[in-house]
Each structure stands twice: as structure tokens, then as C-alpha cells.
Design an enzyme around this catalytic site. Sequence first.
Site, PDB file in Angstrom:
ATOM      1  N   LYS A   8     -46.864  69.847  18.571  1.00 62.25           N
ATOM      2  CA  LYS A   8     -47.344  68.442  19.311  1.00 62.25           C
ATOM      3  C   LYS A   8     -47.940  68.204  20.557  1.00 62.25           C
ATOM      4  O   LYS A   8     -47.554  68.848  21.574  1.00 62.25           O
ATOM      5  CB  LYS A   8     -45.564  67.359  19.405  1.00 62.25           C
ATOM      6  CG  LYS A   8     -45.489  66.117  19.876  1.00 62.25           C
ATOM      7  CD  LYS A   8     -44.379  65.497  19.920  1.00 62.25           C
ATOM      8  CE  LYS A   8     -44.508  63.874  20.888  1.00 62.25           C
ATOM      9  NZ  LYS A   8     -42.765  64.011  20.629  1.00 62.25           N
TER      10      LYS A   8
ATOM     11  N   LYS B 233     -44.334  72.264  21.288  1.00 63.33           N
ATOM     12  CA  LYS B 233     -44.647  71.034  21.889  1.00 63.33           C
ATOM     13  C   LYS B 233     -44.740  70.507  23.910  1.00 63.33           C
ATOM     14  O   LYS B 233     -44.169  71.180  24.421  1.00 63.33           O
ATOM     15  CB  LYS B 233     -43.220  69.613  22.609  1.00 63.33           C
ATOM     16  CG  LYS B 233     -43.218  68.747  23.205  1.00 63.33           C
ATOM     17  CD  LYS B 233     -42.362  67.653  22.876  1.00 63.33           C
ATOM     18  CE  LYS B 233     -42.418  66.240  23.159  1.00 63.33           C
ATOM     19  NZ  LYS B 233     -40.945  65.732  23.386  1.00 63.33           N
TER      20      LYS B 233
HETATM   21  C1  PBG Z   1     -38.576  62.395  23.912  1.00 63.40           C
HETATM   22  C2  PBG Z   1     -39.985  62.373  23.213  1.00 63.40           C
HETATM   23  C3  PBG Z   1     -41.677  61.973  23.203  1.00 63.40           C
HETATM   24  C4  PBG Z   1     -42.106  61.744  22.314  1.00 63.40           C
HETATM   25  C5  PBG Z   1     -41.163  62.082  21.689  1.00 63.40           C
HETATM   26  N1  PBG Z   1     -39.848  62.338  21.798  1.00 63.40           N
HETATM   27  C6  PBG Z   1     -41.978  61.639  24.808  1.00 63.40           C
HETATM   28  C7  PBG Z   1     -41.565  62.626  25.517  1.00 63.40           C
HETATM   29  O1  PBG Z   1     -41.140  63.850  25.603  1.00 63.40           O
HETATM   30  O2  PBG Z   1     -42.078  62.490  27.240  1.00 63.40           O
HETATM   31  C8  PBG Z   1     -43.241  61.407  22.503  1.00 63.40           C
HETATM   32  C9  PBG Z   1     -44.199  60.583  21.051  1.00 63.40           C
HETATM   33  C10 PBG Z   1     -45.592  59.982  21.449  1.00 63.40           C
HETATM   34  O3  PBG Z   1     -46.200  60.087  22.101  1.00 63.40           O
HETATM   35  O4  PBG Z   1     -45.622  59.310  19.466  1.00 63.40           O
HETATM   36  N2  PBG Z   1     -38.557  63.710  24.498  1.00 63.40           N
END
Ligand code: PBG
Length: 325
Positions: A249, A196
Site C-alpha cells: 500500500k 505500508k
Molecule cells: C489507518 C489507515 C489509513 C489507511 C488505511 N488504514 C491511513 C493512514 O495510515 O494514515 C489509508 C487508506 C486510504 O488512503 O485509502 N491506519
Amino acid sequence: MQVIRRNRILRQSYAVRSLVAETILSPNDFIVPLFIIEGAGIREEIPSMPGYFRMSLDLTVNEVKELWSMGLKSVLLFIKCKDELKDNKGTEALNPNGLMQRSIKAIKDACPDMLVMTDIALDPFSSYGHDGIVENNQIVNDATVEVLAQMSVSHAQAGADFVAPSDMMDGRIIAIREALEADGFNNTGIMAYSAKYASCFYGPFRDALDSAPGFGDKKTYQMDYANRKEAVKEVLMDVEEGADIVMVKPAMAYLDIIREVKNAIDIPVSAYHVSGEYAMIKAAAKMGWLDENKAVLESLTGIKRAGADLIATYYAKHAVQLLNN
Ligand code: PBG
């Protein structure tokens, strides 16, 4: 003899293209993210995600039944926590009667076959909007991992089929697996957000949950988008620690990472087509600059072709409607 290769033969009609297509989207590919809020009868459009809604639990349950009837088989739950319940340790995340736990139960009661996945991270519950506990302006790793493991057990107790840690703390997969086993949840799966990246494309999501970090950014835990080999390292460690599915992601700017990961491991790979990627297509379509339907199918097919076995996307329902026509 000169062999003549006419590559266009396999492109000359819809029929032949369909027969030789290498990548076919299906409703089985998609995970549907849902944003749940307190209250009843509430359906609020998210301004930076036109056509996507925060819904109260009663309406979410109806939505889940509809998704199931369309052939969609998995939802990924996010809740919007009230400000007054937020603190540094994300205490509300462990409340057995919290909105997440009530949501899991209500959805499994109404639609028992739907696979329910839940977000595991502190940010929606954190007064700082960070994915972990804050001490001296640092996000502390090991204390956070303990809370994430307890949170996972709490979701499993409520009936979650899969927990999906999205926090990027070190060592959380093994800690979660051990905590689930210790409580007898040997059938609860882990979909690890393994690669991520610290991405600007999460912006609209943070609007949806009011979860933007209060100070700094998430670069000390989420990955640097300059790096590719590091993704493989993260994924291999999560597989080793017991992840059942790994995730990359965001998706569209990271197709090389999806392929790299797919080639490196044998377990299912998911990709998250994130909020900003959804918003970009919506915005261009609204301006009349892109054909939304075509952009959706091309984007999702590209993500699958890159190597994603599963795709979490706000366009899941829209895509299924397009696939059925
Ligand atoms: C939280 C989380 C996030 C997303 C999924 N889980 C945001 C972040 O890490 O700040 C993003 C999902 C999206 O943008 O569709 N940990």
C-alpha cells in the site's frame, strides 16, 4: 529461411486480444472499503473523494447487500469515531458495543456470506490521530501491539472473518495470531498491511475519518518510499508470524513492490488502491482531462498484472459495472 514474426497478429481484433489477454479483472478480485458513521439515514459525500460516501450503519447494510448482489464478496470496514470517545489508548476500539463491533454484527446478520474484514489500528480512536499509543511524543510499539491484539479479538467476537492490521507496529501479527488462538478464533484470518508506506496519498482517507495525525507524521512506523528490499523483509516476517494475506500500500506508485513481493512469497498478495489514487482519477475526469472509465480499468488491470491477487479499491463497484457491460 527467414522466420517472419508479426506480433501485431495477436492484436488485430477485439476477439483475438480477448483470447490472449494475460490479465482479466473479475469481481472476485476486489475488496470494498466502507466508511461507517453513527446515526441513521445518513449518507455524506466525502469532499476529497467525490462519489464516495460515509454512511450510517442502516444504509451501509443496504449497500453491502447490493455489493453482494453485484458479485463483490469482501468489504473492509472503517468507522468514524466521535471526538468525545477518542483518547490516547484508543479505549473505544475495544468497546463490545462500539460502532465497529455493531457494524460487524449487523453486516454479518444481513449478509452472512459477505467476507467482513476490519481495520486494526488506533488512529480513528486516537486523540492524537496516530496508529499507536503516544508517550513523550513517541509512538510506543509494544503497548500498542497489546491493544491491537485485544482489538482483533473484539472484532472476531463480533463476527469479523479477517482482521486487517494497518498500523505497522513490529511484532503485531504474531501477537494477534496468538490472541485469536487463545480465544478459540482459529478460523479468523489476518490480512497484514505488511509493506505500508508513509504516503501523501492517504490524505483524502484522513479527511473521511477525521484521523490526520495531530503532531508529526507517520514516518517512524510506516515505511520510507525510497525502499524496496525492506518491503520484502517486512512481508517475509509477517508471513513467518502467521499472516494469511499480505498487502502492499499504496498501489500505483508501488507496482515494483507488488511484483517483488509476489515473487518472494506463496500466499495471496493484496494491494490497496488508496484514497489519493481514487481522488486523482476523479479530479482529472472532472476536468475532462481523462476518460474515467478507461482510467479505472487500466489502473486496476495494471495493479493485478503487477502481481496483486486482491485489490482494495474505492472503484470496486464502478469497475464491476464496467466489467458487466
Ligand atoms: C489507518 C489507515 C489509513 C489507511 C488505511 N488504514 C491511513 C493512514 O495510515 O494514515 C489509508 C487508506 C486510504 O488512503 O485509502 N491506519
